[in-house]
Design an enzyme around this catalytic site. Sequence first.
Site, PDB file in Angstrom:
ATOM      1  CB  SER A 130     -34.270 -24.854 -20.415  1.00  0.00           C
ATOM      2  OG  SER A 130     -33.926 -24.696 -19.064  1.00  0.00           O
ATOM      3  CG  HIS A 193     -30.482 -19.883 -23.299  1.00  0.00           C
ATOM      4  ND1 HIS A 193     -30.897 -20.337 -22.065  1.00  0.00           N
ATOM      5  CD2 HIS A 193     -29.243 -20.374 -23.492  1.00  0.00           C
ATOM      6  CE1 HIS A 193     -29.925 -21.069 -21.529  1.00  0.00           C
ATOM      7  NE2 HIS A 193     -28.919 -21.115 -22.374  1.00  0.00           N
ATOM      8  CB  SER A 195     -36.745 -20.675 -21.665  1.00  0.00           C
ATOM      9  OG  SER A 195     -35.964 -21.395 -20.757  1.00  0.00           O
ATOM     10  CD  GLU A 353     -35.916 -18.047 -19.540  1.00  0.00           C
ATOM     11  OE1 GLU A 353     -35.587 -19.189 -19.181  1.00  0.00           O
ATOM     12  OE2 GLU A 353     -35.412 -17.481 -20.521  1.00  0.00           O
ATOM     13  CG  ASP A 358     -30.920 -23.236 -15.300  1.00  0.00           C
ATOM     14  OD1 ASP A 358     -31.246 -24.298 -14.754  1.00  0.00           O
ATOM     15  OD2 ASP A 358     -30.156 -23.173 -16.284  1.00  0.00           O
ATOM     16  CG  HIS A 362     -26.765 -25.076 -13.989  1.00  0.00           C
ATOM     17  ND1 HIS A 362     -26.997 -26.427 -13.848  1.00  0.00           N
ATOM     18  CD2 HIS A 362     -27.686 -24.633 -14.887  1.00  0.00           C
ATOM     19  CE1 HIS A 362     -28.010 -26.780 -14.625  1.00  0.00           C
ATOM     20  NE2 HIS A 362     -28.451 -25.713 -15.254  1.00  0.00           N
ATOM     21  CG  ASP A 398     -37.213 -24.391 -16.953  1.00  0.00           C
ATOM     22  OD1 ASP A 398     -37.050 -24.203 -15.731  1.00  0.00           O
ATOM     23  OD2 ASP A 398     -36.361 -24.061 -17.807  1.00  0.00           O
TER      24      ASP A 398
END
Length: 523
Positions: A130, A193, A195, A353, A358, A362, A398
């Site tokens: 990212s 973070h 992004s 965002e 994401d 994960h 992304d």
Amino acid sequence: MKLLVLLLAAAAAAAPRDADGYHPSGAAQLRSGDGASAPEPGPAERRADYWHAEAQAALAARLEPVDRRAARSVIMFLGDGLSVPTLAAARALQGQLQGRPGEEARLAFETFPVTGLAKTYCVDAQIPDSACTATAYLCGSKGNLGTVGVSGGVPRGACAAAADPALQVQSLAAWALDAGRSAGLVTTTRVTHASPAGVYAHSAERDWESDADIPAECRRERGAQADIAHQLVHSFPGNRLKVILGGGRREFLPNSTVDEEGARGRRLDGRDLVGEWRADKRARNASHSYVWDRAGLLAAPADDDYLLGLFESSHMQYHAEADAAREPSLAELTEAAIARLSRNPRGYFLFVEGGRIDHAHHDNLPRLALLETLQLSEAVARAARLAAPDTLLLLTADHAHVMTYNGYSRRGNPVLGLSGDAGRDGKPYLTLSYTNGPGYRPHGADGRPDVSTDDYLSPWYQRSAMVPLASETHGGEDVAVFARGPGQHVFTGLYEQSQLPHLMGYAACLGPGRHACHDYHEP
Ligand SMILES: *[C@@H]1O[C@H](CO)[C@@H](O)[C@H](O)[C@H]1NC(C)=O
Ligand SMILES: *[C@@H]1O[C@H](CO)[C@@H](O)[C@H](O)[C@H]1NC(C)=O
Ligand SMILES: [Zn+2]
């Protein structure tokens, strides 16, 4: 007993295949995996004139004259890890939550007239993260994995190189501020973070969110860039962002302090960056508010010059798991940002965002990934309603993930449930599964585990994965781009992700392509 087992296996057996052996044969073989009856498609769908009318209406919409004015404002939505299979599954879930088959549903941005595809690799990485992708879609240049706001001339961790202005790249937010427009950011992750950092930071390492993360040789006293939280508060363009909303209080507070919700700060330099943010605005005689919960956000004056909202110590919670009375939704954050940014008659750039799609992927948790996607869709719908007509709305991702949407189920089969098909071992499988990640389970003496008695509708149920990994990986395929508004026509095609800021800059008459601007008139 043996007969019973055989009978059960037959009930769950794979559908018969066609002459090639590749595809199911026989209409009756399209089953719903849970035995439940799936909602039927509307009777109109069985007539060709329904589909012909649907297509003709879509064609007419596409033939509407292109808006060739320049966009005054740009709102860019980013679904972190929002792969194309995630889009397809999320829209099915949206329709199914409304009692329909689901596949025909449309997410808010899927009504945008123009789509494109972006290639996401980074300078040194086949499959990106990212940070280097944020550099691409916000600053217009690809970089190296793990780096943000710097060109490919900065290897990951090379803090001295990242401090060289010649190797730093500026974001669309900086371009907008340079042109007298406003800028802001909204995220469900920590505002430091990877992004959101692409909006304002230059760092050789995405993980340098507070000074506690930075190795001794890369400290600011030695000429390196400050940590990402410090850059947000004290460096351009972070210190000029009108709106900053998300999580991540711990990166702003000293480890000797606990925050409003009792969590300890992480900083080792003793600095209170929230206090410093206030002091900076006071020194510039600008009205400002700092808020940390939903009530504070809703009560903050909409005519403040600056708004900082940090709603969690780390990331904001998954919306499905959060107390909605205390933690604002992404749509509410987006509305608060638009209300403040739209006070500038010259326009603005806003980055929004949905960052935790994401994280759920994960952890092999598709239910949470899809629900976070629906939250992002609601934020887009809210913005589409509130933003002025000369606003370009753009949504992209992304990078992809390795969740697959598979099987041969009948229409309306619950997308989070079992496939209507079964394996050659007679055991069912799930419609959504992963090629890798923590959901891997070893085969027993009787082969792979039977998932049909698992609680697979639970948000915390980890899906099957083929390769065991502590964290599921990103995927390397292209991501979709959706655009609506002035300049939308330039977003068609398949292109490098790093073209996006240049295309948005053209549409809004900002940045390096500004000389090519068509008819943007200063208000
Ligand atoms: C804060 O960090 C310093 C430096 O590492 C350490 O000495 C101190 O014990 C920490 N304080 C707390 C409360 O954790
Ligand atoms: C600060 O803002 C107030 C209210 O807008 C104004 O009256 C005052 O003159 C300003 N002071 C400075 C030093 O700019
Ligand atoms: Zn990720």
